[in-house]
Design a protein around this motif. Structure first.
Motif, short mmCIF file in Angstrom:
data_model
loop_
_atom_site.label_atom_id
_atom_site.label_comp_id
_atom_site.label_asym_id
_atom_site.label_seq_id
_atom_site.Cartn_x
_atom_site.Cartn_y
_atom_site.Cartn_z
N LYS A 118 50.07 -42.42 -1.15
CA LYS A 118 49.77 -42.17 -2.56
C LYS A 118 48.75 -41.04 -2.70
CE LYS A 118 48.47 -44.38 -6.91
NZ LYS A 118 48.55 -43.11 -7.56
N ALA A 119 47.72 -41.07 -1.85
CA ALA A 119 46.70 -40.02 -1.91
C ALA A 119 47.30 -38.66 -1.59
CB ALA A 119 45.56 -40.35 -0.94
N ALA A 120 48.20 -38.61 -0.60
CA ALA A 120 48.85 -37.34 -0.25
C ALA A 120 49.68 -36.83 -1.41
CB ALA A 120 49.72 -37.53 1.00
N ALA A 121 50.46 -37.71 -2.01
CA ALA A 121 51.31 -37.31 -3.14
C ALA A 121 50.48 -36.85 -4.33
CB ALA A 121 52.22 -38.46 -3.54
N ASP A 122 49.32 -37.46 -4.53
CA ASP A 122 48.47 -37.12 -5.67
C ASP A 122 47.53 -35.95 -5.39
OD1 ASP A 122 49.62 -39.27 -6.98
OD2 ASP A 122 47.89 -40.60 -6.72
N GLY A 123 47.50 -35.51 -4.13
CA GLY A 123 46.57 -34.44 -3.77
C GLY A 123 45.12 -34.90 -3.83
N ASP A 124 44.89 -36.19 -3.59
CA ASP A 124 43.56 -36.79 -3.65
C ASP A 124 42.92 -36.73 -2.26
OD1 ASP A 124 41.30 -38.42 -3.86
OD2 ASP A 124 42.30 -39.87 -5.18
N GLY A 125 42.21 -35.64 -1.99
CA GLY A 125 41.60 -35.43 -0.68
C GLY A 125 40.65 -36.51 -0.24
N PRO A 126 39.66 -36.89 -1.09
CA PRO A 126 38.73 -37.94 -0.66
C PRO A 126 39.41 -39.27 -0.34
CG PRO A 126 37.82 -36.73 -2.53
CD PRO A 126 39.25 -36.26 -2.34
#
Length: 148
Positions: A118-126
């Motif tokens: 999910k973080a990868a898909a959202d571009g959520d680095g932290p």
């Protein structure tokens, strides 16, 4: 004429019943055959038992991919997502053994992979970085219990 109408309706009703039985019976036979072929020819990744060395290598690969995604997610979500898609095949090769050996760590891995994805898909680095740290912790915990 009333008698003929009753006979025709009765005949028609029986003909429809026979036709429905044939159609439904054929569909049941055909779908049942397909189901048994699928069940017999495929097994779930969770059923595969990999040797300890393969699990160790697979977890190392997954750990490395997770770290790369953690670094990449904020800069390039598309590339992070593409890289994330490579975790599943590596995981499928070893997940049956991990699940058999430690169900709690298996669930932890699954949860961490979902968070990372999910973080990868959202571009959520932290969030991707934290998920990669969590995966590294799960790898370390598993290998401490089941060294390969």
């Amino acid at each position: 004429m009333g008698k003929e109408g009753g006979v025709n309706r009765r005949f028609l009703g029986r003909a429809v019943a026979v036709l429905l039985a044939r159609v439904l019976g054929g569909a049941a036979c055909s779908s049942g055959g397909g189901k048994s072929k699928t069940t017999a020819s495929s097994s779930a990744p969770e059923d595969h038992r990999a040797p300890a060395a393969e699990v160790t290598a697979g977890l190392g690969k997954i750990n490395s991919i997770g770290a790369q995604i953690g670094l990449l997610a904020a800069a390039d979500a598309k590339a992070a997502k593409e890289l994330d898609d490579t975790i599943e095949p590596a995981w499928q090769a070893i997940e049956g053994t991990v699940r058999t050996n430690d169900k709690d760590l298996y669930i932890r891995f699954e949860d961490d992979f979902a968070t990372l994805s999910k973080a990868a898909a959202d571009g959520d680095g932290p969030k991707a970085q934290q998920a990669s740290v969590d995966i590294a912790g799960a790898v370390k915990a598993y290998l401490a219990k089941f060294p390969g």
